[in-house]
Scaffold this active site. Sequence first.
Site, PDB file in Angstrom:
ATOM      1  N   LYS A 286       0.841  -1.199   0.000  1.00  0.00           N
ATOM      2  CA  LYS A 286       0.000   0.000   0.000  1.00  0.00           C
ATOM      3  C   LYS A 286       0.875   1.248   0.000  1.00  0.00           C
ATOM      4  CE  LYS A 286      -3.122  -3.066   0.568  1.00  0.00           C
ATOM      5  NZ  LYS A 286      -3.699  -3.643  -0.650  1.00  0.00           N
ATOM      6  N   ASP A 287       0.355   2.323  -0.557  1.00  0.00           N
ATOM      7  CA  ASP A 287       1.153   3.546  -0.623  1.00  0.00           C
ATOM      8  C   ASP A 287       0.950   4.408   0.627  1.00  0.00           C
ATOM      9  OD1 ASP A 287      -0.786   5.892  -1.114  1.00  0.00           O
ATOM     10  OD2 ASP A 287      -1.457   4.423  -2.584  1.00  0.00           O
TER      11      ASP A 287
END
Length: 308
Positions: free
Chosen positions: A29-30
Amino acid sequence: EGWTTRSVAEALAQLFALRLGDVGYAGLKDRHARCTQVFSLPRCDPSAAERIAPSLPFEVRWARLHRNKLKIGHLLGNRFQITITGLAVAPHEALSRARAVAEALAQRNLPNFFGQQRFGVEGDNVARGYEALHGKGPRDPWLRKLVISAYQSHLFNQYLTRRVERGLFDCLLAGDVAKKADTGGMFDVVDLAAEQPRYQRGEIHFTGPLFGSKMWPAKAAAGEMEAEVLAEAALTLEDFRRAHVQGTRRPGRLWLPTIAASIQEQALRLEFTLPKGAYATVVVREFTKSDIDRASALLPEEMDEIYD
């Protein structure tokens, strides 16, 4: 919030005196999203989770024992809640338009493009991936795999763009490698008349190429289009074999039967679920009609998922 999956894993490894490779997770995930994600930690009793919140800025939802380590690919999908602010029209008009878009997407569905963030800042990872396929580029194994993955994704987008521009998105092609929506099993499309109704019902989807030496190749008309993409890139499957890239296939279509839209505090809220590897930015772009992908291009360590 404000952390990549990799940075969270590093912090957990340090806190529990583990090797970074011991910390398991199913997808990356960013740092720009507020995420809920599951991690696996070996040799840790669930009560050890009480040490996390005082030491790190994370909220622990639950902790329990499991016999397996989480790995990339174990991810089933992601649930998204996205709030769009700065609306160009009144909230009630935005909601009306959003529901019309959602209905249209439910009818026709959406090309499963890789989002711009897949390719790094300014798209630099595409060029670096091409160099890596020819024995150049980064030497670090993790980064090398990442940039080659970005180049594979670029070629997939090229294939899907061809398909859309030629009016071949709403139908199967002879020689397509189709994927079953319920089991994930794949098969060659031979009888178009028999398979097209299943495609229209969302029971099966055509797949596009993530090129590699062991990729299941399409045949006939679909195979010819894949060959066009490789030829334009001046590459062969032998280039991928020399780089030890196996490849795989990716669904070319996002089946989105439900996208919930609502207004909350003068902003538009969208809620939907996507399968692993699909990009929420690609969906939201259909509502905003702007290139939001470019605005959210991320750093290499923030890539959504790494393919072989």
